[in-house]
Motif scaffolding. Structure first.
Motif, PDB file in Angstrom:
ATOM      1  N   ILE B  32       0.858  -1.185   0.000  1.00  0.00           N
ATOM      2  CA  ILE B  32       0.000   0.000   0.000  1.00  0.00           C
ATOM      3  C   ILE B  32       0.886   1.224   0.000  1.00  0.00           C
ATOM      4  N   THR B  33       0.765   2.029  -1.044  1.00  0.00           N
ATOM      5  CA  THR B  33       1.575   3.229  -1.139  1.00  0.00           C
ATOM      6  C   THR B  33       0.676   4.439  -0.982  1.00  0.00           C
ATOM      7  N   GLY B  34       1.048   5.310  -0.082  1.00  0.00           N
ATOM      8  CA  GLY B  34       0.299   6.547   0.095  1.00  0.00           C
ATOM      9  C   GLY B  34       0.828   7.589  -0.872  1.00  0.00           C
ATOM     10  N   LEU B  35      -0.070   8.197  -1.638  1.00  0.00           N
ATOM     11  CA  LEU B  35       0.325   9.314  -2.505  1.00  0.00           C
ATOM     12  C   LEU B  35      -0.192  10.547  -1.799  1.00  0.00           C
ATOM     13  N   LEU B  36       0.719  11.203  -1.098  1.00  0.00           N
ATOM     14  CA  LEU B  36       0.319  12.214  -0.134  1.00  0.00           C
ATOM     15  C   LEU B  36       0.643  13.593  -0.661  1.00  0.00           C
ATOM     16  N   GLU B 172     -13.694   2.190   8.386  1.00  0.00           N
ATOM     17  CA  GLU B 172     -14.090   1.004   7.622  1.00  0.00           C
ATOM     18  C   GLU B 172     -13.332   0.914   6.299  1.00  0.00           C
ATOM     19  N   VAL B 173     -13.271   2.060   5.622  1.00  0.00           N
ATOM     20  CA  VAL B 173     -12.599   2.059   4.319  1.00  0.00           C
ATOM     21  C   VAL B 173     -11.120   1.741   4.485  1.00  0.00           C
ATOM     22  N   LEU B 174     -10.496   2.324   5.520  1.00  0.00           N
ATOM     23  CA  LEU B 174      -9.070   2.054   5.729  1.00  0.00           C
ATOM     24  C   LEU B 174      -8.842   0.575   6.043  1.00  0.00           C
ATOM     25  N   ALA B 175      -9.724   0.019   6.878  1.00  0.00           N
ATOM     26  CA  ALA B 175      -9.587  -1.397   7.223  1.00  0.00           C
ATOM     27  C   ALA B 175      -9.727  -2.254   5.974  1.00  0.00           C
ATOM     28  N   ILE B 189      -2.533   2.014  -4.541  1.00  0.00           N
ATOM     29  CA  ILE B 189      -2.003   3.369  -4.498  1.00  0.00           C
ATOM     30  C   ILE B 189      -3.112   4.233  -3.928  1.00  0.00           C
ATOM     31  N   LEU B 190      -2.836   4.836  -2.799  1.00  0.00           N
ATOM     32  CA  LEU B 190      -3.866   5.569  -2.071  1.00  0.00           C
ATOM     33  C   LEU B 190      -3.531   7.049  -2.102  1.00  0.00           C
ATOM     34  N   SER B 191      -4.262   7.786  -2.923  1.00  0.00           N
ATOM     35  CA  SER B 191      -4.022   9.224  -2.996  1.00  0.00           C
ATOM     36  C   SER B 191      -4.839   9.912  -1.913  1.00  0.00           C
ATOM     37  N   THR B 192      -4.195  10.765  -1.162  1.00  0.00           N
ATOM     38  CA  THR B 192      -4.918  11.420  -0.057  1.00  0.00           C
ATOM     39  C   THR B 192      -4.186  12.672   0.400  1.00  0.00           C
ATOM     40  N   HIS B 193      -4.927  13.567   1.023  1.00  0.00           N
ATOM     41  CA  HIS B 193      -4.248  14.685   1.682  1.00  0.00           C
ATOM     42  C   HIS B 193      -4.306  14.500   3.194  1.00  0.00           C
ATOM     43  N   LEU B 194      -4.785  13.324   3.619  1.00  0.00           N
ATOM     44  CA  LEU B 194      -4.895  13.050   5.052  1.00  0.00           C
ATOM     45  C   LEU B 194      -3.725  12.190   5.513  1.00  0.00           C
ATOM     46  N   LEU B 195      -2.822  12.820   6.194  1.00  0.00           N
ATOM     47  CA  LEU B 195      -1.630  12.121   6.644  1.00  0.00           C
ATOM     48  C   LEU B 195      -1.918  10.939   7.564  1.00  0.00           C
ATOM     49  N   PRO B 196      -2.856  11.055   8.492  1.00  0.00           N
ATOM     50  CA  PRO B 196      -3.104   9.922   9.396  1.00  0.00           C
ATOM     51  C   PRO B 196      -3.492   8.656   8.628  1.00  0.00           C
ATOM     52  N   ASP B 197      -4.209   8.824   7.524  1.00  0.00           N
ATOM     53  CA  ASP B 197      -4.567   7.660   6.699  1.00  0.00           C
ATOM     54  C   ASP B 197      -3.312   6.936   6.238  1.00  0.00           C
ATOM     55  N   VAL B 198      -2.357   7.730   5.782  1.00  0.00           N
ATOM     56  CA  VAL B 198      -1.119   7.152   5.277  1.00  0.00           C
ATOM     57  C   VAL B 198      -0.369   6.465   6.413  1.00  0.00           C
ATOM     58  N   GLU B 199      -0.283   7.147   7.539  1.00  0.00           N
ATOM     59  CA  GLU B 199       0.453   6.563   8.669  1.00  0.00           C
ATOM     60  C   GLU B 199      -0.197   5.285   9.164  1.00  0.00           C
ATOM     61  N   ARG B 200      -1.530   5.226   9.070  1.00  0.00           N
ATOM     62  CA  ARG B 200      -2.243   4.063   9.553  1.00  0.00           C
ATOM     63  C   ARG B 200      -1.912   2.792   8.758  1.00  0.00           C
ATOM     64  N   ILE B 201      -2.005   2.889   7.417  1.00  0.00           N
ATOM     65  CA  ILE B 201      -1.993   1.638   6.656  1.00  0.00           C
ATOM     66  C   ILE B 201      -0.910   1.517   5.591  1.00  0.00           C
ATOM     67  N   CYS B 202      -0.194   2.587   5.301  1.00  0.00           N
ATOM     68  CA  CYS B 202       0.697   2.502   4.139  1.00  0.00           C
ATOM     69  C   CYS B 202       2.067   1.947   4.501  1.00  0.00           C
ATOM     70  N   SER B 203       2.634   1.206   3.566  1.00  0.00           N
ATOM     71  CA  SER B 203       3.991   0.727   3.771  1.00  0.00           C
ATOM     72  C   SER B 203       4.989   1.646   3.067  1.00  0.00           C
ATOM     73  N   HIS B 204       4.498   2.337   2.039  1.00  0.00           N
ATOM     74  CA  HIS B 204       5.365   3.274   1.321  1.00  0.00           C
ATOM     75  C   HIS B 204       4.642   4.607   1.204  1.00  0.00           C
ATOM     76  N   VAL B 205       5.425   5.615   0.971  1.00  0.00           N
ATOM     77  CA  VAL B 205       4.784   6.910   0.777  1.00  0.00           C
ATOM     78  C   VAL B 205       5.486   7.675  -0.342  1.00  0.00           C
ATOM     79  N   VAL B 206       4.669   8.353  -1.133  1.00  0.00           N
ATOM     80  CA  VAL B 206       5.187   9.267  -2.145  1.00  0.00           C
ATOM     81  C   VAL B 206       4.568  10.608  -1.821  1.00  0.00           C
ATOM     82  N   MET B 207       5.420  11.554  -1.460  1.00  0.00           N
ATOM     83  CA  MET B 207       4.886  12.837  -1.029  1.00  0.00           C
ATOM     84  C   MET B 207       5.022  13.834  -2.159  1.00  0.00           C
ATOM     85  N   MET B 208       3.929  14.505  -2.468  1.00  0.00           N
ATOM     86  CA  MET B 208       3.954  15.458  -3.573  1.00  0.00           C
ATOM     87  C   MET B 208       3.569  16.840  -3.091  1.00  0.00           C
ATOM     88  N   SER B 209       4.110  17.822  -3.787  1.00  0.00           N
ATOM     89  CA  SER B 209       3.694  19.191  -3.512  1.00  0.00           C
ATOM     90  C   SER B 209       4.023  20.036  -4.728  1.00  0.00           C
TER      91      SER B 209
END
Ligand SMILES: Nc1ncnc2c1ncn2[C@@H]1O[C@H](COP(=O)(O)OP(=O)(O)OP(=O)(O)O)[C@@H](O)[C@H]1O
Ligand SMILES: [Mg+2]
Lengths: 279, 306
Positions: B32-36, B172-175, B189-209
């Protein structure tokens, strides 16, 4: 119970595979457009075509070709109704509820999307053109006195009937797709159908009678269709027809092909050029 | 890298004068990769380019080695949950998912079975026969996820799947996303602007700005790099100053608030420094700097940097 495993291979890389996929989508798209409204329009069409054919068939001639011209002329109106209904939701609805993005995220190309929608529209339009025309034709043949002269006459009529119907189906189908792809609001797409298919009638009448110019009548798509049906497919008309009925068929055909090409160009501009819809 | 699923190579995308993506090169791997990134970072644009829904001005994207632009069939192995509303509201869930399954190339004989398997998995009960327009936001979100699962893809790309949900729905969705990876090995690939979501379930992160990737990698690595210790010391003012000096010299003093220090250093080094400078360690605790601080730093750097 889980959501795996994969029990099929969704890849359809071959040309045949892709074609098959498009046909499946056409079938699905056509199926979900069958509603009370479409059925009402189809039923009314069958009823009116039958009534029309009945009055034509009591004429003394063994098989009256101009009965068919009149039927085809009427079909123009019914097709307009069905097109308006289809334009309301065939693509407009995908734009309105955003489901277009789901189609585009599936393993189909944009061209396949458009072609599927177009063929689904054509399928519905065929239900109220080719099918009733052939029905009337079969009833005619079965109910009229049979002779060898009659058989040759009748058999010569088959291709023109199918040809005219196909031409109308493609014309209405492409305009429907074009209008539906232009707006999120189905109402405008429907209104557009009436606009495209009727407005020429007013222009033709006004300009035609003011200038006393037969060519002005070509503005009206209905006239172009009739001119092709009469002069290209050779269906007989009553002697009392207006003079512009005798304009060369290639004028009418050019107008119709022009309308089809124009419609697809608009669709291309809307959907297929690099920065198409859903940017 | 093992298990690379998506590769994005030097992609630039402009909308008029807006540069939505600016020479983005990044790869996503299994898991699970967070696209943050904050609003307008270019996440949606990147995701749409990966899906081949829009085309980049330059560069290319590969999914399992296939270019989506050239082989749209690759999409058969990707599920996509868009950001915006996309459901056909007049249909019920079963009709809608069946339609989507057919368009995805699922054979007619398997499609209906898949629909019910997926709906069952998502916990959608008899509501499945009601028009989608009558569903709650959480239910609609589930159906959006269901349409991405119905053709059994290997990779699922979700654009802001938790936005607009209440805390329970979000949980529920995160679970669910976690289970998709854990139980079924679907890469996400989980695109989000919510950091806690990424911290909860992601193994990798790609941070964009601002259309650029500012950080990418395994999430633990990122946290470890930021590890530090919180130390509270006691002693005379002079000794405490000396203690502070040790870490300032080593450039590992992160912050200081009176006698409370945050230092990036090993515990043994901290204790040795305390002994040498004569302060007593009153508290020594691990401090996990959250990704958030890094995220905010990166944003600040981006905003004020140029
Ligand atoms: N179709 C478009 N036309 C013009 N500009 C666009 C278009 N799509 C995106 N942009 C611009 O590109 C930039 C990136 O947008 P994008 O939607 O990718 O951001 P995002 O990270 O998904 O943000 P959000 O969290 O709000 O969804 C934004 O500045 C946006 O205004
Ligand atoms: Mg977005």
């Amino acid at each position: 119970m889980g959501i795996s495993p994969l029990t099929y291979t969704p890849w359809s890389g071959t040309r045949m595979g892709r074609l098959k996929n498009v046909l499946r989508i056409v079938f699905e798209e056509a199926k979900i457009r069958v509603t009370v409204w479409s059925l009402i329009i189809i039923l009314i069409t069958y009823l009116l075509v039958y009534i029309n054919a009945f009055y034509q068939a009591v004429r003394p001639a063994p098989i009256e070709k101009y009965g068919y011209v009149s039927t085809i002329g009427n079909l123009y109106l019914y097709m307009m109704l069905l097109s308006a209904y289809l334009a309301f939701n065939i693509i407009s609805r995908d734009l309105k509820n955003g489901s277009i993005i789901l189609y585009l995220s599936r393993p189909i190309t944009r061209i396949e999307y458009i072609v599927s929608k177009f063929l689904a529209v054509c399928f519905h339009l065929s239900l109220i053109t080719i099918v009733p025309l052939l029905l009337v034709y079969i009833i005619d043949i079965a109910s009229l006195p049979q002779s060898s002269k009659f058989i040759t006459e009748a058999s010569k009529l088959l291709l023109p009937l199918i040809g005219s119907a196909l031409l109308m189906v493609i014309l209405f189908g492409s305009v429907t797709i074009m209008l539906s792809s232009l707006t999120k609001d189905g109402k405008w797409a429907s209104a557009g159908v009436f606009g495209v298919f009727l407005i020429g009638g007013f222009i033709a009448e006004i300009v035609g009678s003011a200038l006393n110019n037969n060519y002005a009548y070509l503005f009206y798509l209905w006239n172009s269709v009739i001119i092709v049906v009469i002069n290209m497919f050779g269906m007989r008309i009553s002697p009392r027809s207006p003079p512009w009925y005798h304009l060369p068929w290639y004028y009418g055909l050019s107008i119709i092909i022009g309308a089809i090409v124009l419609s697809f160009s608009v669709v291309y501009w809307r959907f297929l050029r690099r920065e198409g819809i859903v940017a | 890298m093992t298990g690379e699923i998506v590769k994005v190579n030097d992609i630039t995308k402009r909308f008029g004068h807006v540069v939505a993506l600016d020479h983005v090169t990044v790869s996503f791997c299994e898991g699970i990769t967070g696209l943050l990134g904050p609003n307008g970072a270019g996440k949606t644009t990147l995701v749409k380019i990966i899906m081949g829904i829009i085309l980049p001005d330059s560069g290319e994207a590969y999914v399992l080695g296939n270019n989506v632009e050239r082989d749209p069939e690759v999409r058969a192995i990707i599920g996509y949950v868009p950001e915006q509303d996309c459901l056909i509201e007049e249909m019920n869930a079963v009709e809608f998912l069946y339609h989507m399954a057919i368009i995805s190339g699922v054979p007619r004989k398997d499609a209906m079975e898949r629909v019910h398997i997926v709906l069952h998995y998502l916990g959608v009960g008899d509501e499945r026969y009601r028009a989608i327009s009558t569903y709650s936001a959480g239910m609609k979100q589930k159906i959006k996820i269901a349409q991405a699962l119905v053709h059994d893809p290997q990779i699922i790309i979700m654009d802001e799947p938790t936005t607009g949900l209440d805390p329970q729905g979000r949980e529920e969705v995160l679970a669910l996303i976690y289970d998709l990876w854990k139980s079924y090995r679907k890469s996400i690939i989980l695109s989000t602007h919510l950091l806690p979501d990424v911290e909860r379930i992601c193994s990798h992160v790609v941070m964009m700005s601002g259309g650029r990737v500012i950080e990418a990698g395994p999430i633990e690595g990122m946290l470890r790099g930021l590890d530090g210790y919180v130390v509270r010391v006691g002693g005379s003012g002079e000794d405490v100053e000396k203690f502070a000096e040790v870490f300032r010299d080593k450039n590992s003093l992160i912050s200081r608030d009176d006698n409370v220090f945050v230092v990036r250093s090993e515990p043994s080094d901290i204790l040795r420094a305390a002994a040498e400078t004569g302060v007593q360690v009153r508290y020594l605790g691990r401090r996990r700097e959250s990704l958030e601080e890094k995220f905010v730093c990166a944003l600040a750097g981006d905003e004020y940097g140029d």
